[in-house]
Design a protein around this motif. Structure first.
Motif, PDB file in Angstrom:
ATOM      1  N   LYS A  31      -7.954   1.162  -0.706  1.00 58.44           N
ATOM      2  CA  LYS A  31      -7.041   0.420  -1.583  1.00 58.44           C
ATOM      3  C   LYS A  31      -6.816   1.174  -2.891  1.00 58.44           C
ATOM      4  O   LYS A  31      -5.681   1.254  -3.384  1.00 58.44           O
ATOM      5  CB  LYS A  31      -7.601  -0.986  -1.838  1.00 58.44           C
ATOM      6  CG  LYS A  31      -7.502  -1.899  -0.620  1.00 58.44           C
ATOM      7  CD  LYS A  31      -7.835  -3.342  -0.946  1.00 58.44           C
ATOM      8  CE  LYS A  31      -9.309  -3.575  -1.041  1.00 58.44           C
ATOM      9  NZ  LYS A  31      -9.636  -5.030  -1.181  1.00 58.44           N
ATOM     10  N   PHE A  35      -3.130   2.683  -3.764  1.00 56.43           N
ATOM     11  CA  PHE A  35      -2.526   2.198  -5.010  1.00 56.43           C
ATOM     12  C   PHE A  35      -2.173   3.362  -5.930  1.00 56.43           C
ATOM     13  O   PHE A  35      -1.128   3.350  -6.596  1.00 56.43           O
ATOM     14  CB  PHE A  35      -3.480   1.239  -5.720  1.00 56.43           C
ATOM     15  CG  PHE A  35      -2.942   0.720  -7.025  1.00 56.43           C
ATOM     16  CD1 PHE A  35      -2.012  -0.309  -7.046  1.00 56.43           C
ATOM     17  CD2 PHE A  35      -3.346   1.278  -8.232  1.00 56.43           C
ATOM     18  CE1 PHE A  35      -1.498  -0.783  -8.253  1.00 56.43           C
ATOM     19  CE2 PHE A  35      -2.838   0.817  -9.442  1.00 56.43           C
ATOM     20  CZ  PHE A  35      -1.909  -0.213  -9.450  1.00 56.43           C
ATOM     21  N   THR A  38       1.107   4.726  -4.394  1.00 58.42           N
ATOM     22  CA  THR A  38       2.248   3.843  -4.127  1.00 58.42           C
ATOM     23  C   THR A  38       2.436   2.741  -5.158  1.00 58.42           C
ATOM     24  O   THR A  38       3.510   2.132  -5.214  1.00 58.42           O
ATOM     25  CB  THR A  38       2.090   3.177  -2.750  1.00 58.42           C
ATOM     26  OG1 THR A  38       0.979   2.260  -2.786  1.00 58.42           O
ATOM     27  CG2 THR A  38       1.864   4.220  -1.660  1.00 58.42           C
ATOM     28  N   THR A  40       0.991  -0.050  -4.978  1.00 61.52           N
ATOM     29  CA  THR A  40       0.742  -1.323  -4.296  1.00 61.52           C
ATOM     30  C   THR A  40      -0.625  -1.279  -3.619  1.00 61.52           C
ATOM     31  O   THR A  40      -1.092  -0.215  -3.196  1.00 61.52           O
ATOM     32  CB  THR A  40       1.818  -1.614  -3.230  1.00 61.52           C
ATOM     33  OG1 THR A  40       1.808  -0.559  -2.251  1.00 61.52           O
ATOM     34  CG2 THR A  40       3.200  -1.696  -3.863  1.00 61.52           C
TER      35      THR A  40
END
Length: 253
Positions: A31, A35, A38, A40
């Motif tokens: 994650k 992140f 991107t 996100t």
């Protein structure tokens, strides 16, 4: 699938999700890395299907074209959070100790890179438990390809030729991912294909029997493991001792 006694001579273990609980550290590092590129944060279910593959392969799917930089960012983050997140599953240390003391040869077969894998092993206190270890760097091809398992057997055969040449040699491969089960089956097929007059056959012996045990407490769902039809399903690492008729020794500790 009932647990029954089988006289296995060696047990080859996967690492993440099998011996040490790294699932949340892996998810957090993915994650963090995704992140970074991107902006996100992915859902964990978007990441889980690729766990068990080499890191570069995972990022070739999740962040195509950015694999090299993504691996670097992931490893830096994952190394930093290892002490907080990583721990051995209950019963792992005791199980490995009983297996070794009972004369069973132990191998570690992981697609994880050596430095991070050794860090996890050290945190769990099991870094000296194995007769042979194969990390990502040790083979050109990786699970589900049979190369890592065959490499582990080759190390064992070269280190202990008298033991490896014994009759009725049976090997148990234990892992938490479909990739582990596929690798065990592929290794058995590869052994049987060796011509009897080749150097590989002389070292690895086509008559060696390889079976698999899928664990259901790791990163993958039970149904994902069942689809690959392992020879055994286990819900607790100490059930490996059941397969070798050694669980009374665990109960007496």
């Amino acid at each position: 699938m009932p647990v029954t006694h089988k006289p296995f001579s060696a047990v080859l273990f996967d690492l993440d999700g099998t011996l040490i609980d790294t699932t949340q550290s892996i998810l957090e590092s993915f994650k963090h890395t995704i992140f970074y590129f991107t902006g996100t944060v992915p859902q964990e279910d978007e990441i889980r299907p690729y766990m068990g593959l080499p890191l570069t392969d995972q990022f070739s799917i999740l962040l195509p074209g950015k694999e090299e930089e993504a691996c670097k960012i992931y490893v830096e983050h994952n190394t930093a959070i290892h002490p907080e997140y990583v721990k051995a599953y209950p019963g792992v240390s005791e199980t490995l100790k009983i297996l070794r003391n009972s004369g069973v040869r132990l191998g570690l077969v992981t697609s994880k890179r050596r430095p991070t894998a050794v860090l996890g092993l050290t945190i769990a206190g099991i870094q000296d438990s194995f007769h042979a270890t194969v990390f990502y760097e040790d083979t050109d091809r990786h699970k589900p390809h049979p190369a890592p398992i065959l490499k582990t057997l080759e190390i064992m055969a070269c280190n202990e030729p008298d033991w490896y040449s014994s009759d009725n040699l049976r090997i148990l491969v234990v892992g938490d991912s479909p990739t582990d089960i596929k690798a065990a089956k592929n290794a058995q097929v590869a052994l049987r294909k060796f011509s009897s007059n080749t150097q590989q056959a002389a070292i690895l012996r086509p008559e060696v029997k390889i079976q698999s045990a899928g664990v259901t407490y790791g990163a993958y769902r039970k149904e994902d493991i069942e689809k690959e039809k392992p020879d055994y399903l286990i819900t607790d690492i100490t059930q490996v001792l059941d397969l070798l008729g050694l669980n009374q020794k665990y109960d007496s500790q």
